[in-house]
Design a protein around this motif. Structure first.
Motif, PDB file in Angstrom:
ATOM      1  N   ILE A  74       0.838  -1.199   0.000  1.00 30.71           N
ATOM      2  CA  ILE A  74       0.000   0.000   0.000  1.00 30.71           C
ATOM      3  C   ILE A  74       0.870   1.245   0.000  1.00 30.71           C
ATOM      4  CG2 ILE A  74      -1.656   1.319   1.376  1.00 30.71           C
ATOM      5  CD1 ILE A  74      -2.849  -1.412   2.240  1.00 30.71           C
ATOM      6  N   ASP A  75       1.965   1.230   0.778  1.00 34.15           N
ATOM      7  CA  ASP A  75       2.893   2.369   0.795  1.00 34.15           C
ATOM      8  C   ASP A  75       3.504   2.627  -0.572  1.00 34.15           C
ATOM      9  OD1 ASP A  75       2.622   3.192   3.400  1.00 34.15           O
ATOM     10  OD2 ASP A  75       4.347   2.060   4.149  1.00 34.15           O
ATOM     11  N   ARG A  76       3.791   1.574  -1.301  1.00 36.82           N
ATOM     12  CA  ARG A  76       4.449   1.695  -2.612  1.00 36.82           C
ATOM     13  C   ARG A  76       3.451   1.915  -3.750  1.00 36.82           C
ATOM     14  NH1 ARG A  76       8.257  -3.512  -1.956  1.00 36.82           N
ATOM     15  NH2 ARG A  76       9.630  -2.703  -0.327  1.00 36.82           N
ATOM     16  N   ASP A  77       2.172   2.061  -3.414  1.00 35.68           N
ATOM     17  CA  ASP A  77       1.111   2.228  -4.408  1.00 35.68           C
ATOM     18  C   ASP A  77       0.999   1.046  -5.355  1.00 35.68           C
ATOM     19  OD1 ASP A  77       0.205   4.656  -3.420  1.00 35.68           O
ATOM     20  OD2 ASP A  77       1.641   5.810  -4.620  1.00 35.68           O
ATOM     21  N   THR A  78       1.271  -0.138  -4.846  1.00 38.30           N
ATOM     22  CA  THR A  78       1.088  -1.358  -5.640  1.00 38.30           C
ATOM     23  C   THR A  78       0.082  -2.282  -4.957  1.00 38.30           C
ATOM     24  OG1 THR A  78       2.969  -2.406  -4.528  1.00 38.30           O
ATOM     25  CG2 THR A  78       3.411  -1.264  -6.622  1.00 38.30           C
ATOM     26  N   ALA A  79      -0.899  -1.679  -4.310  1.00 36.14           N
ATOM     27  CA  ALA A  79      -1.899  -2.479  -3.595  1.00 36.14           C
ATOM     28  C   ALA A  79      -2.756  -3.285  -4.568  1.00 36.14           C
ATOM     29  CB  ALA A  79      -2.776  -1.573  -2.739  1.00 36.14           C
ATOM     30  N   PHE A  80      -2.990  -2.755  -5.748  1.00 28.74           N
ATOM     31  CA  PHE A  80      -3.797  -3.461  -6.733  1.00 28.74           C
ATOM     32  C   PHE A  80      -2.883  -4.281  -7.630  1.00 28.74           C
ATOM     33  CE2 PHE A  80      -6.531   0.014  -5.432  1.00 28.74           C
ATOM     34  CZ  PHE A  80      -7.712  -0.667  -5.183  1.00 28.74           C
ATOM     35  N   SER A  81      -2.327  -5.341  -7.040  1.00 30.12           N
ATOM     36  CA  SER A  81      -1.420  -6.221  -7.773  1.00 30.12           C
ATOM     37  C   SER A  81      -1.687  -7.659  -7.358  1.00 30.12           C
ATOM     38  CB  SER A  81       0.037  -5.855  -7.486  1.00 30.12           C
ATOM     39  OG  SER A  81       0.335  -6.083  -6.120  1.00 30.12           O
ATOM     40  N   ASP A  82      -1.130  -8.568  -8.135  1.00 33.41           N
ATOM     41  CA  ASP A  82      -1.285  -9.987  -7.812  1.00 33.41           C
ATOM     42  C   ASP A  82      -0.578 -10.346  -6.513  1.00 33.41           C
ATOM     43  OD1 ASP A  82      -2.865 -10.594  -9.999  1.00 33.41           O
ATOM     44  OD2 ASP A  82      -1.127 -10.911 -11.300  1.00 33.41           O
ATOM     45  N   ALA A  83       0.465  -9.605  -6.164  1.00 35.59           N
ATOM     46  CA  ALA A  83       1.167  -9.858  -4.900  1.00 35.59           C
ATOM     47  C   ALA A  83       0.243  -9.614  -3.705  1.00 35.59           C
ATOM     48  CB  ALA A  83       2.408  -8.980  -4.803  1.00 35.59           C
ATOM     49  N   SER A  84      -0.582  -8.606  -3.791  1.00 34.97           N
ATOM     50  CA  SER A  84      -1.540  -8.331  -2.711  1.00 34.97           C
ATOM     51  C   SER A  84      -2.581  -9.442  -2.593  1.00 34.97           C
ATOM     52  CB  SER A  84      -2.233  -6.994  -2.945  1.00 34.97           C
ATOM     53  OG  SER A  84      -1.305  -5.946  -2.898  1.00 34.97           O
ATOM     54  N   VAL A  85      -3.005  -9.964  -3.723  1.00 31.09           N
ATOM     55  CA  VAL A  85      -3.960 -11.071  -3.711  1.00 31.09           C
ATOM     56  C   VAL A  85      -3.320 -12.301  -3.053  1.00 31.09           C
ATOM     57  CG1 VAL A  85      -5.307 -12.650  -5.162  1.00 31.09           C
ATOM     58  CG2 VAL A  85      -5.193 -10.225  -5.730  1.00 31.09           C
ATOM     59  N   THR A  86      -2.053 -12.538  -3.357  1.00 27.88           N
ATOM     60  CA  THR A  86      -1.332 -13.655  -2.756  1.00 27.88           C
ATOM     61  C   THR A  86      -1.200 -13.473  -1.249  1.00 27.88           C
ATOM     62  OG1 THR A  86      -0.097 -13.955  -4.810  1.00 27.88           O
ATOM     63  CG2 THR A  86       0.812 -14.980  -2.830  1.00 27.88           C
ATOM     64  N   VAL A  87      -0.916 -12.251  -0.822  1.00 30.02           N
ATOM     65  CA  VAL A  87      -0.798 -11.974   0.609  1.00 30.02           C
ATOM     66  C   VAL A  87      -2.129 -12.234   1.309  1.00 30.02           C
ATOM     67  CG1 VAL A  87      -0.521 -10.092   2.267  1.00 30.02           C
ATOM     68  CG2 VAL A  87       1.155 -10.394   0.469  1.00 30.02           C
ATOM     69  N   LEU A  88      -3.226 -11.783   0.725  1.00 23.87           N
ATOM     70  CA  LEU A  88      -4.542 -12.029   1.321  1.00 23.87           C
ATOM     71  C   LEU A  88      -4.862 -13.525   1.368  1.00 23.87           C
ATOM     72  CD1 LEU A  88      -6.576  -9.076  -0.160  1.00 23.87           C
ATOM     73  CD2 LEU A  88      -6.075  -9.490   2.246  1.00 23.87           C
ATOM     74  N   LYS A  89      -4.441 -14.254   0.340  1.00 28.81           N
ATOM     75  CA  LYS A  89      -4.647 -15.701   0.338  1.00 28.81           C
ATOM     76  C   LYS A  89      -3.854 -16.345   1.474  1.00 28.81           C
ATOM     77  CE  LYS A  89      -2.638 -18.735  -2.326  1.00 28.81           C
ATOM     78  NZ  LYS A  89      -2.053 -19.412  -3.441  1.00 28.81           N
ATOM     79  N   ASN A  90      -2.626 -15.870   1.700  1.00 30.17           N
ATOM     80  CA  ASN A  90      -1.801 -16.410   2.784  1.00 30.17           C
ATOM     81  C   ASN A  90      -2.389 -16.088   4.155  1.00 30.17           C
ATOM     82  OD1 ASN A  90      -0.004 -17.423   0.912  1.00 30.17           O
ATOM     83  ND2 ASN A  90       1.393 -15.701   1.070  1.00 30.17           N
ATOM     84  N   ILE A  91      -2.934 -14.886   4.314  1.00 26.79           N
ATOM     85  CA  ILE A  91      -3.572 -14.517   5.583  1.00 26.79           C
ATOM     86  C   ILE A  91      -4.781 -15.407   5.835  1.00 26.79           C
ATOM     87  CG2 ILE A  91      -4.849 -12.681   6.756  1.00 26.79           C
ATOM     88  CD1 ILE A  91      -2.945 -10.688   5.365  1.00 26.79           C
ATOM     89  N   LYS A  92      -5.562 -15.661   4.793  1.00 26.18           N
ATOM     90  CA  LYS A  92      -6.732 -16.544   4.912  1.00 26.18           C
ATOM     91  C   LYS A  92      -6.292 -17.943   5.322  1.00 26.18           C
ATOM     92  CE  LYS A  92      -8.374 -18.256   1.196  1.00 26.18           C
ATOM     93  NZ  LYS A  92      -8.968 -18.477  -0.113  1.00 26.18           N
ATOM     94  N   LEU A  93      -5.243 -18.427   4.708  1.00 28.86           N
ATOM     95  CA  LEU A  93      -4.737 -19.765   5.018  1.00 28.86           C
ATOM     96  C   LEU A  93      -4.238 -19.846   6.462  1.00 28.86           C
ATOM     97  CD1 LEU A  93      -4.143 -22.562   3.830  1.00 28.86           C
ATOM     98  CD2 LEU A  93      -1.890 -21.696   3.188  1.00 28.86           C
ATOM     99  N   CYS A  94      -3.529 -18.813   6.905  1.00 30.98           N
ATOM    100  CA  CYS A  94      -3.039 -18.783   8.289  1.00 30.98           C
ATOM    101  C   CYS A  94      -4.201 -18.810   9.281  1.00 30.98           C
ATOM    102  CB  CYS A  94      -2.180 -17.544   8.531  1.00 30.98           C
ATOM    103  SG  CYS A  94      -0.570 -17.593   7.740  1.00 30.98           S
ATOM    104  N   ALA A  95      -5.232 -18.036   9.011  1.00 31.75           N
ATOM    105  CA  ALA A  95      -6.392 -18.017   9.911  1.00 31.75           C
ATOM    106  C   ALA A  95      -7.086 -19.372   9.934  1.00 31.75           C
ATOM    107  CB  ALA A  95      -7.364 -16.918   9.484  1.00 31.75           C
TER     108      ALA A  95
END
Length: 160
Positions: A74-95
Motif C-alpha cells: 500500500i505504501d508503494r502504491d502497488t496495492a492493486f497487484s497480484d502480490a496483494s492477492v497472494t498476501v490475502l490468500k496467505n492470511i486466509k490460510l493462516c487463519a
C-alpha cells in the motif's frame, strides 16, 4: 500519501505481536503443566499440546508478517497487484490453520475447563476459533474483491 496511516498500522502490528510473544514465553509452558496436573490420564498430551500452541503462535506471526507486506504494498502504491492477492490468500490460510488447530485442541481445553470448573477456558477457545473463521472469511472476501478490481483495471488498460 498513506505513509502516516500505514505507519500507525505497522506499529499496531508490532503491539499485537508482543502479547503473543509474552504468552509463548511465560504462559504456554504453565498451561501445558496445568493440563498434565488436571487430567493425569492425559499427561502424555502435555508436550504435543504445548508444541501445537507454539505452532499456532508461529502461524500467527506469519499472518502478521503477511499483513506487514500488504501495508508495504500500500505504501508503494502497488496495492492493486497480484502480490496483494497472494498476501490475502496467505492470511486466509493462516487463519484457517490456526482455527483448525484450536478445533483439534478443543477437547483438551474442554477437559481442562471441566476438571478445573473453569468454563471461561472453553469460551476463550471458542472465541479464538470463531475469530479465526471471521478473519478467514474477511480475507477471502477482500481477496475476491481485489482480484475483481485487478481484472477490471487490466481490461480498462487494454481498451485504452
Amino acid at each position: 500519501m498513506m505513509k502516516r496511516e500505514t505507519l500507525f498500522l505497522k506499529v499496531t502490528l508490532v503491539i499485537m505481536a508482543l502479547p503473543i510473544l509474552a504468552l509463548c514465553i511465560f504462559v504456554v509452558p504453565l498451561v501445558a503443566e496445568f493440563l498434565a496436573e488436571l487430567v493425569p490420564n492425559l499427561a502424555f498430551l502435555q508436550y504435543p499440546f504445548q508444541i501445537g500452541l507454539y505452532v499456532a503462535a508461529l502461524i500467527y506471526f506469519v499472518a502478521l508478517y503477511q499483513t506487514l507486506k500488504l501495508l508495504t504494498y500500500i505504501d508503494r502504491d502497488t496495492a492493486f497487484s497480484d502480490a496483494s492477492v497472494t498476501v490475502l490468500k496467505n492470511i486466509k490460510l493462516c487463519a484457517l490453520i490456526i482455527g483448525t488447530l484450536f478445533v483439534v485442541f478443543m477437547p483438551l481445553i474442554f477437559m481442562m475447563g471441566d476438571a478445573d470448573d473453569a468454563p471461561g477456558l472453553i469460551v476463550i477457545g471458542l472465541g479464538i476459533i470463531f475469530g479465526c473463521m471471521v478473519i478467514a472469511v474477511f480475507a477471502a472476501v477482500l481477496q475476491k474483491l481485489l482480484q475483481n478490481a485487478i481484472d477490471i483495471k487490466s481490461e480498462n488498460d487494454l481498451t485504452v
